[in-house]
Design a protein around this motif. Sequence first.
Motif, short mmCIF file in Angstrom:
data_model
loop_
_atom_site.label_atom_id
_atom_site.label_comp_id
_atom_site.label_asym_id
_atom_site.label_seq_id
_atom_site.Cartn_x
_atom_site.Cartn_y
_atom_site.Cartn_z
N SER A 61 -1.11 -8.20 -2.84
CA SER A 61 -1.39 -8.04 -1.42
C SER A 61 -0.46 -8.92 -0.59
O SER A 61 -0.31 -10.11 -0.86
CB SER A 61 -2.84 -8.41 -1.13
N PRO A 62 0.19 -8.38 0.43
CA PRO A 62 1.08 -9.20 1.27
C PRO A 62 0.32 -10.27 2.03
O PRO A 62 0.87 -11.30 2.36
CB PRO A 62 1.71 -8.19 2.24
N ILE A 63 -0.95 -10.06 2.27
CA ILE A 63 -1.75 -11.07 2.97
C ILE A 63 -1.93 -12.29 2.09
O ILE A 63 -1.77 -13.42 2.53
CB ILE A 63 -3.11 -10.48 3.38
N PHE A 72 3.07 14.14 0.54
CA PHE A 72 3.18 12.79 1.09
C PHE A 72 2.25 11.84 0.36
O PHE A 72 2.63 10.73 0.00
CB PHE A 72 2.85 12.81 2.59
N TRP A 73 1.02 12.25 0.14
CA TRP A 73 0.01 11.38 -0.46
C TRP A 73 0.32 11.07 -1.92
O TRP A 73 0.10 9.96 -2.38
CB TRP A 73 -1.36 12.04 -0.35
N LYS A 74 0.86 12.03 -2.66
CA LYS A 74 1.11 11.85 -4.09
C LYS A 74 2.47 11.24 -4.39
O LYS A 74 2.74 10.88 -5.52
CB LYS A 74 0.98 13.19 -4.81
N SER A 75 3.32 11.09 -3.40
CA SER A 75 4.67 10.57 -3.60
C SER A 75 4.64 9.10 -4.00
O SER A 75 3.89 8.31 -3.45
CB SER A 75 5.49 10.73 -2.32
N LYS A 76 5.46 8.74 -4.97
CA LYS A 76 5.59 7.36 -5.42
C LYS A 76 6.86 6.72 -4.90
O LYS A 76 7.19 5.59 -5.24
CB LYS A 76 5.59 7.30 -6.95
N LYS A 77 7.60 7.45 -4.07
CA LYS A 77 8.87 6.94 -3.54
C LYS A 77 8.62 5.85 -2.51
O LYS A 77 7.56 5.78 -1.89
CB LYS A 77 9.67 8.07 -2.92
N ARG A 78 9.61 5.01 -2.32
CA ARG A 78 9.48 3.90 -1.38
C ARG A 78 9.47 4.38 0.07
O ARG A 78 8.71 3.91 0.89
CB ARG A 78 10.62 2.91 -1.60
N LYS A 99 -0.34 12.17 11.41
CA LYS A 99 0.74 11.54 10.65
C LYS A 99 0.51 10.04 10.52
O LYS A 99 0.57 9.49 9.42
CB LYS A 99 2.10 11.81 11.31
N SER A 100 0.27 9.37 11.62
CA SER A 100 0.07 7.93 11.60
C SER A 100 -1.20 7.54 10.86
O SER A 100 -1.22 6.56 10.11
CB SER A 100 -0.01 7.38 13.03
N THR A 101 -2.25 8.31 11.05
CA THR A 101 -3.51 8.03 10.37
C THR A 101 -3.35 8.17 8.86
O THR A 101 -3.84 7.33 8.10
CB THR A 101 -4.60 9.01 10.86
N THR A 102 -2.65 9.20 8.43
CA THR A 102 -2.43 9.41 7.01
C THR A 102 -1.58 8.31 6.41
O THR A 102 -1.88 7.80 5.33
CB THR A 102 -1.76 10.78 6.77
N ALA A 103 -0.53 7.89 7.11
CA ALA A 103 0.34 6.82 6.61
C ALA A 103 -0.43 5.50 6.53
O ALA A 103 -0.32 4.77 5.55
CB ALA A 103 1.56 6.68 7.51
N ALA A 104 -1.22 5.20 7.54
CA ALA A 104 -2.01 3.96 7.54
C ALA A 104 -3.04 3.97 6.42
O ALA A 104 -3.23 2.96 5.73
CB ALA A 104 -2.67 3.77 8.88
N LEU A 105 -3.69 5.10 6.22
CA LEU A 105 -4.68 5.21 5.16
C LEU A 105 -4.04 5.04 3.79
O LEU A 105 -4.60 4.39 2.91
CB LEU A 105 -5.39 6.56 5.25
N LYS A 106 -2.84 5.58 3.61
CA LYS A 106 -2.13 5.43 2.32
C LYS A 106 -1.79 3.96 2.06
O LYS A 106 -1.94 3.47 0.95
CB LYS A 106 -0.86 6.28 2.32
N ILE A 107 -1.37 3.25 3.09
CA ILE A 107 -1.05 1.82 2.95
C ILE A 107 -2.31 1.04 2.57
O ILE A 107 -2.27 0.19 1.67
CB ILE A 107 -0.42 1.27 4.24
N ILE A 108 -3.41 1.32 3.23
CA ILE A 108 -4.66 0.60 2.95
C ILE A 108 -5.13 0.87 1.52
O ILE A 108 -5.52 -0.05 0.79
CB ILE A 108 -5.75 1.00 3.97
N VAL A 109 -5.08 2.13 1.10
CA VAL A 109 -5.52 2.48 -0.25
C VAL A 109 -4.63 1.80 -1.29
O VAL A 109 -5.11 1.25 -2.27
CB VAL A 109 -5.53 4.02 -0.44
N ARG A 110 -3.31 1.79 -1.05
CA ARG A 110 -2.40 1.14 -2.01
C ARG A 110 -2.63 -0.36 -2.07
O ARG A 110 -2.55 -0.97 -3.14
CB ARG A 110 -0.95 1.45 -1.64
N MET A 111 -2.94 -0.98 -0.93
CA MET A 111 -3.24 -2.42 -0.93
C MET A 111 -4.53 -2.70 -1.69
O MET A 111 -4.62 -3.71 -2.40
CB MET A 111 -3.36 -2.93 0.51
N MET A 112 -5.51 -1.83 -1.56
CA MET A 112 -6.77 -2.03 -2.27
C MET A 112 -6.60 -1.81 -3.78
O MET A 112 -7.26 -2.47 -4.57
CB MET A 112 -7.83 -1.09 -1.71
#
Length: 68
Positions: free
Chosen positions: A56-58, A19-25, A37-50
């Motif tokens: 950044s969507p913001i 999950f973490w290494k996947s580049k798929k949408r 599951k939710s924590t990992t997904a949220a952390l991946k989003i934050i890391v990708r935004m950084m």
Amino acid sequence: MMTNDLSTRELVGGGYDAFWKSKKRYVVCKGSRASKKSTTAALKIIVRMMQCSTRSPIRSSSARRERA
């Protein structure tokens, strides 16, 4: 100066490597209740935004409001 190095591997755990290494949408993450599951997904989003702060969507939403 003291730095705190943080390993995402330690935070996420080894079970989410694919999950973490996947580049798929879209990626499906499955597991039992309370398996981070939710924590990992949220952390991946934050890391990708950084990592790509220029996209950044913001920032893009605030730029749209300024033009209007």
